[in-house]
Design an enzyme around this catalytic site. Structure first.
Site, PDB file in Angstrom:
ATOM      1  N   ASP A   1      11.803 -12.050 -30.721  1.00  0.00           N
ATOM      2  CA  ASP A   1      11.725 -10.659 -31.193  1.00  0.00           C
ATOM      3  C   ASP A   1      11.795  -9.671 -30.037  1.00  0.00           C
ATOM      4  O   ASP A   1      11.521 -10.000 -28.884  1.00  0.00           O
ATOM      5  CB  ASP A   1      10.439 -10.438 -31.999  1.00  0.00           C
ATOM      6  CG  ASP A   1       9.179 -10.607 -31.163  1.00  0.00           C
ATOM      7  OD1 ASP A   1       9.096 -11.579 -30.383  1.00  0.00           O
ATOM      8  OD2 ASP A   1       8.269  -9.761 -31.280  1.00  0.00           O
TER       9      ASP A   1
ATOM     10  N   GLU B   1       6.201 -12.093 -30.925  1.00  0.00           N
ATOM     11  CA  GLU B   1       5.340 -12.030 -29.737  1.00  0.00           C
ATOM     12  C   GLU B   1       4.884 -10.597 -29.506  1.00  0.00           C
ATOM     13  O   GLU B   1       3.748 -10.345 -29.111  1.00  0.00           O
ATOM     14  CB  GLU B   1       6.101 -12.547 -28.511  1.00  0.00           C
ATOM     15  CG  GLU B   1       5.227 -12.786 -27.277  1.00  0.00           C
ATOM     16  CD  GLU B   1       5.082 -11.572 -26.372  1.00  0.00           C
ATOM     17  OE1 GLU B   1       4.223 -11.599 -25.487  1.00  0.00           O
ATOM     18  OE2 GLU B   1       5.806 -10.580 -26.558  1.00  0.00           O
TER      19      GLU B   1
END
Ligand SMILES: [Zn+2]
Length: 437
Positions: A107, A202
């Site tokens: 991400d 994350e």
């Protein structure tokens, strides 16, 4: 004479071996340019993992590519985590070398758009500030980015000024994928079993909670999610959060005389007592902070939420004591307001565990040196997925990716940054093999 001959033959063999390292099927830069174009932005305050479905686009692509690279046990979990295992190629027994894991996150930060990323390659950089083409107000200056001075002659990769680049952490993904590619092209490079994983979310937290440590199968791991070349981290904050509540008494203001106790004044008084030299905006390096980041003000009840951060537990305790002293001072000024503090433990500095496994960072330092870099240890003023994993029996320090200016439109990396980070990973699996014999 004989020894001289042997020496010369040895040299020839060495250089032949070096010359024989075949390049990967796809260069790390090409991989990187493909991955950053895939929008994988995560979102805050979602109840599902991954927080955005589009992260599966990259997860599924990576799973396919891993299979094509001969990686075994490839799977994408329901939470969008990609796992795979590269079997060791040691003649005798792969179990002599511990299984090492490499992890990067898919991400990108919710702070800046990651849709329609147009990477720009600034070829053969010759110094000076870099103005991004599609928004001339976005300038990467040498003054704020002294690392640029080390990138003369390199090819620098930026976004076009309208999005982030997503080097954080698609650089890490590209470097791990290219390491696998190089190992596949070069069976003469000996290594034990290698586990790889690519994680979602994350940037918003929560993704790593779904990580299957046992299924991953590594004894030790590295997150490949750091910044400038050579920076290795085995320390994160130890974190606590304090909530201070101020209880007053609300009544109709028309008939409040002698009855109303307005808690907002006590909360305001408390806020003025924060030590000015112990705030995020006044500290750096290894100095921790207290940070009132959110508050509610109401007559009946007010509250202040405070982050406490330090690399040492003793430092956290000292900060808690300061808050107590501040509360005492406010309390004596507002005796009718009931003040209470509740402290919750967040995450712990991973050094508390990693100090027992010094070889993890020692080998990483050696790997970076062999790639011609100057490694240095840097404490992270934050947490990492590795700090979570470290306390779940998977000791996991963090390695550099070559990137800079994460989470913003001025993010960049370079060809050398990507290549040297990849080289370090290839060196690292060999060093684990050498040292485990
Ligand atoms: Zn990252």
């Amino acid at each position: 004479m004989k020894t001289l001959y042997a020496f010369i033959i040895g040299l020839c063999l060495l250089s032949a071996a070096a010359a024989q390292v075949k390049p990967p099927q796809e260069a790390v830069l090409d991989r990187f340019l493909r991955y950053v174009k895939i929008d994988t932005q995560s979102a805050e305050d979602q109840t599902t993992v991954p927080s955005t479905k589009k992260q599966f686009d990259l997860a599924n692509l990576l799973a396919d590519e891993l299979k094509k690279l001969g990686v075994e046990r490839v799977r994408v979990s329901e939470f969008g985590i990609v796992y795979g295992m590269i079997p060791g190629n040691l003649a005798a027994d792969n179990s002599k070398v511990p299984t090492i894991g490499f992890i990067a996150h898919m991400d990108t930060s919710p702070a800046v758009s990651g849709a329609n990323v147009h990477p720009v390659i600034h070829k053969n950089y010759q110094g000076g500030d870099i103005t991004l083409p599609n928004d001339k107000t976005q300038v990467i200056t040498v003054e704020k980015n002294p690392v640029l001075k080390e990138l003369i002659g390199d090819d620098i990769i930026t976004a076009d000024g309208t999005t982030l680049l997503g080097s954080d952490d698609k650089a890490g993904i590209s470097e791990i994928m290219t390491m696998i590619d190089i190992l596949r092209q070069n069976p003469q490079i000996k290594h034990g079993n290698i586990a790889v994983a690519f994680t979602p979310d994350e940037e918003v937290g929560g993704g790593i909670d779904k990580f299957d440590v046992e299924g991953f199968g590594a004894k030790f791991a590295y997150t490949v999610d750091g910044e400038e070349l050579g920076e290795i981290s085995n320390e994160t904050w130890s974190a606590r959060t304090a909530t201070v509540t101020f209880k007053g008494k609300s009544t109709h203001p028309g008939t409040a005389k002698g009855i109303m106790i307005n808690s907002t004044y006590a909360a305001a008084d408390f806020l003025t007592r924060f030590p000015k030299d112990m705030l995020p905006e006044t500290t750096e390096g290894r100095v921790g902070f207290v940070h009132p980041y959110s508050s509610t003000l109401d007559i009946e009840e007010s509250s202040v939420k405070i982050l406490l951060r330090d690399f040492e537990i003793s430092g956290l305790e000292a900060k808690e004591a300061i808050l107590k002293k501040m509360i005492g001072e406010t309390q004596s000024k507002f005796p009718d307001v009931k003040i209470n503090m509740d402290v919750k433990v967040g995450y712990l500095n991973m050094k508390e565990v990693l100090k027992n496994f010094p070889q993890l960072t020692d080998y990483a330092i050696e790997a970076a040196k062999r790639a011609g870099l100057k490694p240095q240890m840097r404490a992270i003023r934050g947490g990492t997925d590795g700090s979570n994993l470290t306390f779940r029996n998977l000791p996991t320090p963090n390695l550099f990716t070559g990137g800079s200016n994460f989470h913003g439109k001025l993010e960049f990396n370079s060809r050398r940054g990507l290549e040297k980070s990849t080289e370090t990973l290839v060196n690292l699996v060999q060093i684990w093999t050498e040292k485990s014999k």
